[in-house]
Design a protein around this motif. Structure first.
Motif, PDB file in Angstrom:
ATOM      1  N   ALA A   1       0.711  -1.541  -0.350  1.00 31.92           N
ATOM      2  CA  ALA A   1       0.090   0.772  -0.316  1.00 31.92           C
ATOM      3  C   ALA A   1       0.865   1.171   0.215  1.00 31.92           C
ATOM      4  N   VAL A   2       2.399   1.436   0.961  1.00 35.56           N
ATOM      5  CA  VAL A   2       2.629   2.192   0.533  1.00 35.56           C
ATOM      6  C   VAL A   2       3.424   2.858  -0.829  1.00 35.56           C
ATOM      7  N   ALA A   3       4.028   1.254  -0.770  1.00 36.51           N
ATOM      8  CA  ALA A   3       4.689   1.343  -2.796  1.00 36.51           C
ATOM      9  C   ALA A   3       3.892   1.794  -3.274  1.00 36.51           C
ATOM     10  N   ASP A   4       2.571   1.773  -3.350  1.00 33.69           N
ATOM     11  CA  ASP A   4       1.287   1.687  -4.529  1.00 33.69           C
ATOM     12  C   ASP A   4       0.449   3.517  -4.559  1.00 33.69           C
ATOM     13  N   GLY A   5       1.403   3.851  -3.351  1.00 33.57           N
ATOM     14  CA  GLY A   5       0.818   5.376  -2.852  1.00 33.57           C
ATOM     15  C   GLY A   5       0.100   5.684  -2.249  1.00 33.57           C
ATOM     16  N   LEU A   6      -0.625   4.377  -1.360  1.00 28.84           N
ATOM     17  CA  LEU A   6      -1.657   4.165  -0.412  1.00 28.84           C
ATOM     18  C   LEU A   6      -2.071   5.237   0.469  1.00 28.84           C
ATOM     19  N   VAL A   7      -0.856   4.552   1.276  1.00 26.71           N
ATOM     20  CA  VAL A   7      -0.792   5.444   2.351  1.00 26.71           C
ATOM     21  C   VAL A   7       0.200   6.777   2.462  1.00 26.71           C
ATOM     22  N   HIS A   8      -0.327   7.795   2.805  1.00 25.55           N
ATOM     23  CA  HIS A   8       0.454   8.668   3.627  1.00 25.55           C
ATOM     24  C   HIS A   8       0.598   8.599   5.207  1.00 25.55           C
ATOM     25  N   ALA A   9       1.780   8.198   5.073  1.00 20.61           N
ATOM     26  CA  ALA A   9       2.756   7.979   6.063  1.00 20.61           C
ATOM     27  C   ALA A   9       3.892   9.417   6.715  1.00 20.61           C
ATOM     28  N   SER A  10       4.034   9.835   7.719  1.00 26.97           N
ATOM     29  CA  SER A  10       4.858  11.047   8.001  1.00 26.97           C
ATOM     30  C   SER A  10       5.788  10.471  10.069  1.00 26.97           C
ATOM     31  N   GLY A  11       7.045  10.638   9.456  1.00 27.08           N
ATOM     32  CA  GLY A  11       7.269  10.393  11.233  1.00 27.08           C
ATOM     33  C   GLY A  11       7.794   9.246  11.462  1.00 27.08           C
ATOM     34  N   GLY A  12       8.227   8.674  12.463  1.00 22.70           N
ATOM     35  CA  GLY A  12       9.421   8.189  12.440  1.00 22.70           C
ATOM     36  C   GLY A  12       9.155   6.958  13.174  1.00 22.70           C
ATOM     37  N   ARG A  13       7.166   6.938  13.696  1.00 23.60           N
ATOM     38  CA  ARG A  13       6.862   5.438  14.654  1.00 23.60           C
ATOM     39  C   ARG A  13       5.498   5.070  13.609  1.00 23.60           C
ATOM     40  N   ALA A  14       4.941   6.298  12.160  1.00 22.80           N
ATOM     41  CA  ALA A  14       3.789   5.423  11.819  1.00 22.80           C
ATOM     42  C   ALA A  14       4.142   4.392  10.731  1.00 22.80           C
ATOM     43  N   ASP A  15       5.157   3.382  10.527  1.00 20.44           N
ATOM     44  CA  ASP A  15       4.410   2.412  10.433  1.00 20.44           C
ATOM     45  C   ASP A  15       3.512   1.709  11.004  1.00 20.44           C
ATOM     46  N   LEU A  16       2.897   1.407  10.463  1.00 19.06           N
ATOM     47  CA  LEU A  16       1.634   0.672  11.295  1.00 19.06           C
ATOM     48  C   LEU A  16       1.985  -1.126  10.836  1.00 19.06           C
ATOM     49  N   SER A  17       3.146  -1.380   9.965  1.00 21.73           N
ATOM     50  CA  SER A  17       3.009  -2.870   9.833  1.00 21.73           C
ATOM     51  C   SER A  17       3.316  -3.605  10.599  1.00 21.73           C
ATOM     52  N   ALA A  18       3.469  -3.590  11.202  1.00 24.99           N
ATOM     53  CA  ALA A  18       3.408  -4.868  13.146  1.00 24.99           C
ATOM     54  C   ALA A  18       2.472  -5.052  13.518  1.00 24.99           C
ATOM     55  N   PHE A  19       1.146  -4.506  13.144  1.00 22.36           N
ATOM     56  CA  PHE A  19      -0.653  -3.946  14.240  1.00 22.36           C
ATOM     57  C   PHE A  19      -1.348  -5.194  12.924  1.00 22.36           C
ATOM     58  N   LEU A  20      -0.615  -5.129  11.266  1.00 26.75           N
ATOM     59  CA  LEU A  20      -1.518  -5.696  10.468  1.00 26.75           C
ATOM     60  C   LEU A  20      -1.336  -6.625   9.940  1.00 26.75           C
ATOM     61  N   PRO A  21      -2.013  -7.313   9.782  1.00 26.59           N
ATOM     62  CA  PRO A  21      -3.520  -6.902   9.214  1.00 26.59           C
ATOM     63  C   PRO A  21      -4.195  -7.386  10.651  1.00 26.59           C
ATOM     64  N   LEU A  22      -5.713  -6.888  11.326  1.00 27.48           N
ATOM     65  CA  LEU A  22      -5.618  -6.409  12.888  1.00 27.48           C
ATOM     66  C   LEU A  22      -7.264  -7.977  12.471  1.00 27.48           C
ATOM     67  N   VAL A  23      -7.932  -8.521  11.367  1.00 26.86           N
ATOM     68  CA  VAL A  23      -8.591  -9.759  11.711  1.00 26.86           C
ATOM     69  C   VAL A  23      -7.777 -10.833  10.494  1.00 26.86           C
TER      70      VAL A  23
END
Length: 95
Positions: A73-95
């Motif tokens: 999603a990041v590579a495809d430009g679908l996620v706009h994330a800024s900041g050093g803690r903005a990587d949510l990959s460790a928490f996904l998927p949620l279900v």
């Protein structure tokens, strides 16, 4: 998917993220349906947060349900994330 179903899915997944990654160092925004603060770390209190993730509703649902990966999603430009803690990959998927 109907608009009400998308809204409900987005809100459910945001709540799930906030439970799995408690904290207030990252703000995750899925306009127009919701936003949460999550991830442990320095708390943000005023102005624009240093760590922001903004995602469209369908991408958020796909990420939360495991239909796509954070990296894709990041590579495809679908996620706009800024900041050093903005990587949510460790928490996904949620279900």
């Amino acid at each position: 998917m109907e608009q009400a179903d998308v809204r409900d899915a987005v809100r459910f997944l945001l709540e799930e993220l906030a439970e799995r990654a408690p904290g207030r160092s990252v703000e995750v925004r899925v306009p127009p349906y919701g936003a949460v603060q999550c991830v442990a770390g320095p708390r943000h209190t005023r102005g624009t947060p240093a760590n922001v993730v903004e995602i469209d509703p369908m991408t958020w649902v796909a990420l939360g349900a495991g239909g796509t990966s954070w990296e894709a999603a990041v590579a495809d430009g679908l996620v706009h994330a800024s900041g050093g803690r903005a990587d949510l990959s460790a928490f996904l998927p949620l279900v």
